[in-house]
Motif scaffolding. Structure first.
Motif, mmCIF file in Angstrom:
data_model
loop_
_atom_site.group_PDB
_atom_site.id
_atom_site.type_symbol
_atom_site.label_atom_id
_atom_site.label_comp_id
_atom_site.label_asym_id
_atom_site.label_seq_id
_atom_site.Cartn_x
_atom_site.Cartn_y
_atom_site.Cartn_z
ATOM 1 N N GLY A 37 0.833 -1.184 0.000
ATOM 2 C CA GLY A 37 0.000 0.000 0.000
ATOM 3 C C GLY A 37 0.867 1.232 0.000
ATOM 4 O O GLY A 37 2.089 1.156 0.091
ATOM 5 N N THR A 38 0.222 2.367 -0.127
ATOM 6 C CA THR A 38 0.945 3.629 -0.123
ATOM 7 C C THR A 38 0.015 4.737 0.340
ATOM 8 O O THR A 38 -1.193 4.549 0.407
ATOM 9 C CB THR A 38 1.517 3.950 -1.526
ATOM 10 O OG1 THR A 38 2.396 5.079 -1.432
ATOM 11 C CG2 THR A 38 0.404 4.237 -2.524
ATOM 12 N N GLY A 80 -3.909 8.233 11.301
ATOM 13 C CA GLY A 80 -3.155 7.497 12.307
ATOM 14 C C GLY A 80 -3.992 7.285 13.549
ATOM 15 O O GLY A 80 -5.201 7.519 13.566
ATOM 16 N N HIS A 81 -3.326 6.870 14.602
ATOM 17 C CA HIS A 81 -4.021 6.479 15.826
ATOM 18 C C HIS A 81 -4.584 7.650 16.622
ATOM 19 O O HIS A 81 -5.405 7.442 17.508
ATOM 20 C CB HIS A 81 -3.102 5.616 16.691
ATOM 21 C CG HIS A 81 -2.777 4.311 16.034
ATOM 22 N ND1 HIS A 81 -3.667 3.263 16.002
ATOM 23 C CD2 HIS A 81 -1.684 3.899 15.339
ATOM 24 C CE1 HIS A 81 -3.126 2.250 15.332
ATOM 25 N NE2 HIS A 81 -1.933 2.615 14.918
ATOM 26 N N ALA A 121 4.114 5.913 12.947
ATOM 27 C CA ALA A 121 4.275 5.597 11.528
ATOM 28 C C ALA A 121 3.196 4.635 11.021
ATOM 29 O O ALA A 121 3.088 4.410 9.817
ATOM 30 C CB ALA A 121 5.655 5.006 11.276
ATOM 31 N N GLN A 122 2.407 4.088 11.913
ATOM 32 C CA GLN A 122 1.335 3.176 11.493
ATOM 33 C C GLN A 122 0.132 3.989 11.035
ATOM 34 O O GLN A 122 -0.345 4.859 11.760
ATOM 35 C CB GLN A 122 0.916 2.263 12.644
ATOM 36 C CG GLN A 122 1.995 1.324 13.104
ATOM 37 C CD GLN A 122 1.551 0.523 14.326
ATOM 38 O OE1 GLN A 122 0.429 0.634 14.787
ATOM 39 N NE2 GLN A 122 2.459 -0.286 14.834
ATOM 40 N N VAL A 123 -0.350 3.693 9.824
ATOM 41 C CA VAL A 123 -1.524 4.397 9.321
ATOM 42 C C VAL A 123 -2.747 3.496 9.419
ATOM 43 O O VAL A 123 -2.645 2.278 9.366
ATOM 44 C CB VAL A 123 -1.328 4.890 7.872
ATOM 45 C CG1 VAL A 123 -0.271 5.975 7.808
ATOM 46 C CG2 VAL A 123 -0.999 3.756 6.932
ATOM 47 N N THR A 124 -3.893 4.119 9.577
ATOM 48 C CA THR A 124 -5.141 3.372 9.699
ATOM 49 C C THR A 124 -5.814 3.151 8.356
ATOM 50 O O THR A 124 -6.747 2.379 8.258
ATOM 51 C CB THR A 124 -6.102 4.084 10.661
ATOM 52 O OG1 THR A 124 -6.285 5.436 10.225
ATOM 53 C CG2 THR A 124 -5.543 4.088 12.081
ATOM 54 N N SER A 155 7.833 14.362 6.889
ATOM 55 C CA SER A 155 7.188 14.769 8.140
ATOM 56 C C SER A 155 7.594 13.879 9.313
ATOM 57 O O SER A 155 7.457 14.283 10.462
ATOM 58 C CB SER A 155 5.662 14.805 7.991
ATOM 59 O OG SER A 155 5.158 13.574 7.553
ATOM 60 N N ASP A 156 8.109 12.685 9.041
ATOM 61 C CA ASP A 156 8.627 11.835 10.121
ATOM 62 C C ASP A 156 10.005 12.293 10.593
ATOM 63 O O ASP A 156 10.403 11.992 11.715
ATOM 64 C CB ASP A 156 8.752 10.372 9.670
ATOM 65 C CG ASP A 156 7.427 9.654 9.615
ATOM 66 O OD1 ASP A 156 6.426 10.204 10.130
ATOM 67 O OD2 ASP A 156 7.376 8.546 9.050
#
Length: 170
Positions: A37-38, A80-81, A121-124, A155-156
């Motif tokens: 994914g992206t 994100g979360h 860094a985890q995306v929903t 941005s990270d």
């Protein structure tokens, strides 16, 4: 597909079509990149009756910013979360997470913020996911405004003030 959209179209029509385009892109990613994914942030500039607007489509955590009068404003909200938190709490936590530069900064985070920092860094949702709901934002543009679209890698690794400084100085 965005290029095919007229620059003088109604913003609501562009927003609807942009969501469709991102969903179509997600289906292509799902078919072509098995298990991958992206993220994506795309923009269409509209010019109607002497006014300019940016319609920004977004999935994931690649960000869109507006540089206006020297101030960097984050337009997109990361998938994100923290996204589902109450807005006031989310704004404070995201600002804290976005400004961690050193181990000392990390120590100053609350326990909840440290947990969120580790999974930031985890995306929903991302293109390629089974079911996505693209986010669309409408921004009025003034003369001299600048849109900055960045990947999550930027941005990270750079805090918003560093992004602003780089853009202003280049």
């Amino acid at each position: 597909e965005l290029e095919k959209l007229p620059a003088d179209a109604d913003p609501r029509q562009i927003e609807d079509r942009m969501k469709e385009i991102l969903q179509e892109a997600s289906a292509v990613v799902r078919q072509e990149v098995l298990g991958g994914g992206t993220t994506a942030t795309v923009v269409k500039i509209l010019e109607n009756f002497g006014q300019r607007k940016a319609i920004i489509g977004h999935v994931g955590d690649s960000r869109g910013y507006l540089l206006q009068n020297g101030q960097l404003i984050q337009i997109t909200v990361d998938d994100g979360h923290t996204k589902r938190m109450p807005e006031a709490e989310k704004k404070i936590i995201d600002e804290h997470l976005d400004n961690v530069l050193t181990a000392e900064d990390k120590i100053r985070l609350t326990e909840k913020e440290r947990v969120l920092f580790e999974i930031r860094a985890q995306v929903t949702q991302a293109l390629g996911g089974a079911s996505i709901k693209p986010n669309v934002y409408e921004v009025d543009l003034d003369e001299g405004d600048m849109l900055i679209l960045v990947s999550d890698g930027v941005s990270d690794n750079l805090i918003p003030n560093e992004i602003r400084t780089i853009v202003v100085n280049n």
